[in-house]
Design an enzyme around this catalytic site. Structure first.
Site, PDB file in Angstrom:
ATOM      1  N   TYR A 144     139.279  43.513 107.597  1.00  0.00           N
ATOM      2  CA  TYR A 144     139.552  43.667 109.028  1.00  0.00           C
ATOM      3  C   TYR A 144     138.695  42.660 109.778  1.00  0.00           C
ATOM      4  O   TYR A 144     137.506  42.520 109.493  1.00  0.00           O
ATOM      5  CB  TYR A 144     139.207  45.091 109.464  1.00  0.00           C
ATOM      6  CG  TYR A 144     139.310  45.343 110.948  1.00  0.00           C
ATOM      7  CD1 TYR A 144     140.550  45.366 111.589  1.00  0.00           C
ATOM      8  CD2 TYR A 144     138.160  45.564 111.716  1.00  0.00           C
ATOM      9  CE1 TYR A 144     140.635  45.605 112.962  1.00  0.00           C
ATOM     10  CE2 TYR A 144     138.250  45.817 113.074  1.00  0.00           C
ATOM     11  CZ  TYR A 144     139.484  45.833 113.702  1.00  0.00           C
ATOM     12  OH  TYR A 144     139.575  46.079 115.047  1.00  0.00           O
ATOM     13  N   ASP A 239     133.549  35.944 107.941  1.00  0.00           N
ATOM     14  CA  ASP A 239     133.393  36.969 108.961  1.00  0.00           C
ATOM     15  C   ASP A 239     132.227  37.844 108.527  1.00  0.00           C
ATOM     16  O   ASP A 239     132.369  38.732 107.691  1.00  0.00           O
ATOM     17  CB  ASP A 239     134.694  37.777 109.082  1.00  0.00           C
ATOM     18  CG  ASP A 239     134.565  38.896 110.117  1.00  0.00           C
ATOM     19  OD1 ASP A 239     133.436  39.139 110.583  1.00  0.00           O
ATOM     20  OD2 ASP A 239     135.593  39.518 110.444  1.00  0.00           O
ATOM     21  N   LYS A 267     128.009  42.987 115.944  1.00  0.00           N
ATOM     22  CA  LYS A 267     127.269  44.208 115.579  1.00  0.00           C
ATOM     23  C   LYS A 267     125.737  44.056 115.701  1.00  0.00           C
ATOM     24  O   LYS A 267     125.223  44.069 116.797  1.00  0.00           O
ATOM     25  CB  LYS A 267     127.690  44.686 114.193  1.00  0.00           C
ATOM     26  CG  LYS A 267     129.211  45.008 114.173  1.00  0.00           C
ATOM     27  CD  LYS A 267     129.617  45.914 113.051  1.00  0.00           C
ATOM     28  CE  LYS A 267     131.131  45.979 112.943  1.00  0.00           C
ATOM     29  NZ  LYS A 267     131.735  47.228 113.298  1.00  0.00           N
TER      30      LYS A 267
HETATM   31  N1  PLP Z   1     134.998  41.665 111.813  1.00  0.00           N
HETATM   32  C1  PLP Z   1     134.556  42.675 111.052  1.00  0.00           C
HETATM   33  C2  PLP Z   1     134.198  42.399 109.620  1.00  0.00           C
HETATM   34  C3  PLP Z   1     134.428  43.956 111.581  1.00  0.00           C
HETATM   35  O1  PLP Z   1     134.007  44.959 110.807  1.00  0.00           O
HETATM   36  C4  PLP Z   1     134.764  44.164 112.937  1.00  0.00           C
HETATM   37  C5  PLP Z   1     134.677  45.506 113.527  1.00  0.00           C
HETATM   38  O2  PLP Z   1     134.497  46.496 112.895  1.00  0.00           O
HETATM   39  C6  PLP Z   1     135.202  43.073 113.692  1.00  0.00           C
HETATM   40  C7  PLP Z   1     135.312  41.832 113.104  1.00  0.00           C
HETATM   41  C8  PLP Z   1     135.543  43.255 115.130  1.00  0.00           C
HETATM   42  O3  PLP Z   1     134.370  43.467 115.863  1.00  0.00           O
HETATM   43  P1  PLP Z   1     134.435  44.240 117.259  1.00  0.00           P
HETATM   44  O4  PLP Z   1     134.821  45.645 116.964  1.00  0.00           O
HETATM   45  O5  PLP Z   1     133.031  44.082 117.807  1.00  0.00           O
HETATM   46  O6  PLP Z   1     135.423  43.540 118.108  1.00  0.00           O
END
Ligand code: PLP
Length: 433
Positions: A144, A239, A267
């Site tokens: 994700y 990511d 995060k």
């Molecule tokens: N990338 C990863 C690996 C994530 O776990 C998340 C959210 O859980 C995101 C991107 C998206 O981040 P946000 O919820 O701060 O938009």
């Protein structure tokens, strides 16, 4: 355990907010029942609106590396707010945080701050497309990357397939620009590059997958991803929104020794405030406006309160990192081994995946190397376990396919209390079969 106040708030919330929540997983749909409404947090605990205390393994989905209301972050936010909350003009604190990020992640020669992980990944793939002048993005099933049209795409039936939208609202034409492969599958990755190599702008991947539950990369997987992207002239985009600062101070890229072209963070970087960032090599990042042709902007991007929270967080990590990561690894082990023991004794098929302060209990015998494996888990068992733990004062993520996040405030005593709760909770699983 009293739940009246949470129930009332849930009723009230649904009258003004779709489904009563501002992010779907909070609604407990995957485990059933009604969400608890949180009134406050302190260290490893959250307290709900009825005054119940829970050991919290959600920790704002990983943002709270030192637990709730971490005093250095609270102080930094309060101090920054007094000086003004947002200017829409450059400030020194943005430079300070960017310099810190660069020291933790040397591959991020230039850094752009945004307001969320979603914004970071959306911007990174736009940059990848702009810089390579190619349309397609390659991603893994079960990874994700935020609520981004091109990335909310699921696999078709083949090994390396054009994506189909994961949700209503995404045109097939957008999903078709995303290619989806299984995680940890080198052959599928090779096939994707053989079939679409010259069209692929970038391969975006969670170097340690955390959104199908915790699934670490197989040995050699990330190395091969680096080779294939380089050979094809495509970008490797890590990511690290979850793994950044968590797998180690320098994220998964430092841990596994792989240098991506672009990195996305979020995060922990914001210390619990809305911050995301993306960055990479200078010449690549200079495709961004105002230097280059790829436009990306944000009114509140780099606002001084978020920056202050991030600086306080990264300072705390920097000053304790020699002790922090080994200690968290030890606590992760303690929890994982204890859980393995409990499920083995109860003869419940469970595969406990753990890396540092990340952990998932998959209710399947395992092993779990990708989304197909993860989906073999019993979500019914997870739901039973989730509620059994909740009623014993432990708040787990309300879905089988998420990580438990251990913060530095979760000391040995808290872990042992968690295991004690699990020891009793597992009886409910045995009773239900
Ligand atoms: N990338 C990863 C690996 C994530 O776990 C998340 C959210 O859980 C995101 C991107 C998206 O981040 P946000 O919820 O701060 O938009």
């Amino acid at each position: 355990m009293k739940r009246e106040r949470s129930m009332q708030l849930w009723e009230r919330a649904r009258k003004v907010i779709p489904g009563g929540v501002n992010s779907p997983v909070r609604a407990f749909k995957a485990v059933g029942g009604n969400p608890i409404f949180i009134a406050r947090g302190e260290g490893p605990y959250v307290f709900d609106a009825d005054g119940n205390r829970f050991i919290d393994y959600v920790c704002s989905w990983g943002a709270l590396f030192f637990g709730h209301a971490f005093p250095p972050v609270v102080q930094a936010v309060a101090d920054a707010a007094k000086r003004g909350t947002s200017f829409g003009a450059p400030t020194e604190v943005e430079i300070e945080l960017a310099e810190m990020v660069q020291r933790f992640f040397p591959s991020m020669e230039l850094v752009r701050f945004v307001n969320s992980g979603t914004e970071a990944t959306a911007s990174a793939i736009r940059l990848a497309r702009g810089a390579t002048r190619r349309p397609k993005i390659l991603k893994c099933a079960g990874c994700y990357h935020g609520s981004v049209d091109s990335l909310l795409v699921t696999a078709g039936s083949g090994v390396a397939t054009l994506g189909i939208p994961d949700t209503a609202g995404i045109p097939n034409s957008i999903a078709a620009e995303t290619i989806v492969v299984p995680y940890n599958d080198v052959a599928a990755l090779e096939k994707a590059f053989t079939c679409f190599g010259s069209e692929i702008a970038g391969f975006i991947v969670e170097p340690v997958a955390g959104n199908m539950g915790l699934v670490p990369p197989k040995e050699g997987y990330l190395v091969r991803a680096r080779e294939l992207t380089a050979e094809a002239g495509a970008l490797l985009i890590f990511d690290e929104v979850i793994s950044g600062f968590r797998i180690g101070a320098g994220g998964a890229q430092e841990w596994y020794g792989i240098q991506p072209d672009l990195t996305c963070l979020g995060k922990i970087l914001g210390g619990g405030l809305p911050v995301g960032a993306y960055g990479g090599r200078k010449e690549l990042m200079e495709f961004l406006a105002p230097v280059g042709p790829v436009y990306q902007a944000g009114t509140l991007a780099g606002n001084p309160i978020s920056m202050a929270a991030g600086i306080a967080m990264l300072r705390a990590i920097q000053s304790q990192k020699e002790q922090l990561y080994p200690e968290l690894e030890q606590r992760g082990h303690l929890l994982a081994d204890g859980l393995r023991d409990i499920f083995a004794k109860a003869r419940i098929p469970a595969c406990v995946s753990q890396l540092g302060s990340l952990l998932t209990v998959f209710f399947t015998a395992g092993p779990v190397w990708n989304y197909e494996d993860a989906k073999l888990s019993s979500t019914v068992r997870y739901a039973t376990f989730f509620h059994a733990m909740l009623s014993r004062g432990v708040a787990l993520p309300p879905s089988q396919f998420e990580c438990w996040f251990i913060s530095f405030a979760h000391d040995e005593r808290v872990i042992k209390q968690t295991l004690e709760a699990a020891h009793h909770a597992v009886r409910e699983l045995v009773e239900r079969g």
